[in-house]
Design an enzyme around this catalytic site. Structure first.
Site, PDB file in Angstrom:
ATOM      1  N   ASP A   1       0.873  -1.170   0.000  1.00  0.00           N
ATOM      2  CA  ASP A   1       0.000   0.000   0.000  1.00  0.00           C
ATOM      3  C   ASP A   1       0.914   1.225   0.000  1.00  0.00           C
ATOM      4  OD1 ASP A   1       0.899   0.287   2.599  1.00  0.00           O
ATOM      5  OD2 ASP A   1      -1.084   0.296   3.524  1.00  0.00           O
TER       6      ASP A   1
ATOM      7  N   HIS B   1       9.380 -24.266   8.944  1.00  0.00           N
ATOM      8  CA  HIS B   1       8.316 -24.899   9.739  1.00  0.00           C
ATOM      9  C   HIS B   1       6.934 -24.753   9.108  1.00  0.00           C
ATOM     10  CE1 HIS B   1      10.600 -24.980  13.845  1.00  0.00           C
ATOM     11  NE2 HIS B   1      11.435 -25.123  12.819  1.00  0.00           N
TER      12      HIS B   1
ATOM     13  N   ARG C   1       1.377 -30.956  10.276  1.00  0.00           N
ATOM     14  CA  ARG C   1       0.741 -29.712  10.743  1.00  0.00           C
ATOM     15  C   ARG C   1       0.196 -28.909   9.571  1.00  0.00           C
ATOM     16  NH1 ARG C   1       5.896 -29.290  14.781  1.00  0.00           N
ATOM     17  NH2 ARG C   1       5.192 -30.999  16.099  1.00  0.00           N
TER      18      ARG C   1
ATOM     19  N   HIS D   1       6.544 -31.291  10.427  1.00  0.00           N
ATOM     20  CA  HIS D   1       5.834 -30.073  10.010  1.00  0.00           C
ATOM     21  C   HIS D   1       4.804 -30.354   8.916  1.00  0.00           C
ATOM     22  CE1 HIS D   1       8.608 -27.906  12.502  1.00  0.00           C
ATOM     23  NE2 HIS D   1       9.643 -28.406  11.836  1.00  0.00           N
TER      24      HIS D   1
ATOM     25  N   CYS E   1       2.943  -3.384   4.041  1.00  0.00           N
ATOM     26  CA  CYS E   1       2.114  -2.232   4.401  1.00  0.00           C
ATOM     27  C   CYS E   1       2.823  -1.540   5.564  1.00  0.00           C
ATOM     28  CB  CYS E   1       0.669  -2.637   4.714  1.00  0.00           C
ATOM     29  SG  CYS E   1       0.443  -3.737   6.124  1.00  0.00           S
TER      30      CYS E   1
ATOM     31  N   THR F   1       2.436  -1.700   8.996  1.00  0.00           N
ATOM     32  CA  THR F   1       2.815  -2.621  10.070  1.00  0.00           C
ATOM     33  C   THR F   1       3.022  -4.052   9.571  1.00  0.00           C
ATOM     34  OG1 THR F   1       0.491  -3.105  10.437  1.00  0.00           O
ATOM     35  CG2 THR F   1       1.463  -1.342  11.787  1.00  0.00           C
TER      36      THR F   1
END
Ligand code: RB5
Length: 148
Positions: free
Chosen positions: A8, A98, A136, A133, A65, A67
């Site tokens: 952005d 992971h 998961r 992994h 962006c 944050t």
């Protein structure tokens, strides 16, 4: 490898810097905007990059962006996307090993472009470790399939 990149207004300068950096390293980069520092809505660009990765039009994605939070929220709504918000090389490496993250998200109000370059380099050089992994990831895939 084709990398879709998006941002952005807050991430525009960093996106331009990273695009140049990646191209200089030989990566093919698809720039999905935005294209200036004029205020825009980050979901538009987060969705575009995430869709490109989800549909196999890009191998990996990078989103920036202010944050990194908004872009992460958006990208992770798209099926098949595992977007990782990383502010350091440790989490960037772990997100590949992971989580098999297929989108790297960073905050331009958190990191400067030089720090981002390092994080991107580590992220792209790291590979999924598989093993425990994988099970998961299969659980995440099931969540993806069952969500309404
Ligand atoms: C834009 O001001 C800012 O809200 C955006 O860049 C991002 O940080 C959202 O999460």
């Amino acid at each position: 490898m084709n990398i879709a990149i998006g941002c952005d207004h807050a991430g525009y300068f960093a996106k331009e810097t990273l695009k140049e950096y990646l191209q200089s390293k030989g990566y093919s980069v698809t720039d999905m905007g935005c294209f200036s520092e004029e205020s825009v809505h980050y979901p538009v660009y987060g969705k575009a990059v995430a869709m490109a990765v989800s549909q196999g039009k890009a191998d990996k994605g990078i989103l920036i962006c202010g944050t990194g939070i908004g872009m992460s929220i958006v990208a992770n709504k798209i099926p098949g996307i595992r977007a990782a918000l990383c502010h350091d090389t440790f989490t960037a490496k772990a997100s590949r090993e992971h989580n098999d993250a297929n989108i790297l998200v960073m905050g331009a109000r958190v990191l400067n472009p030089e720090q981002m370059k390092l994080i991107v380099e580590v992220w792209l050089d790291s590979t999924f470790a598989g093993g425990r992994h994988s099970q998961r990831l299969e659980m995440i895939r099931e969540l993806d399939e069952n969500r309404r």
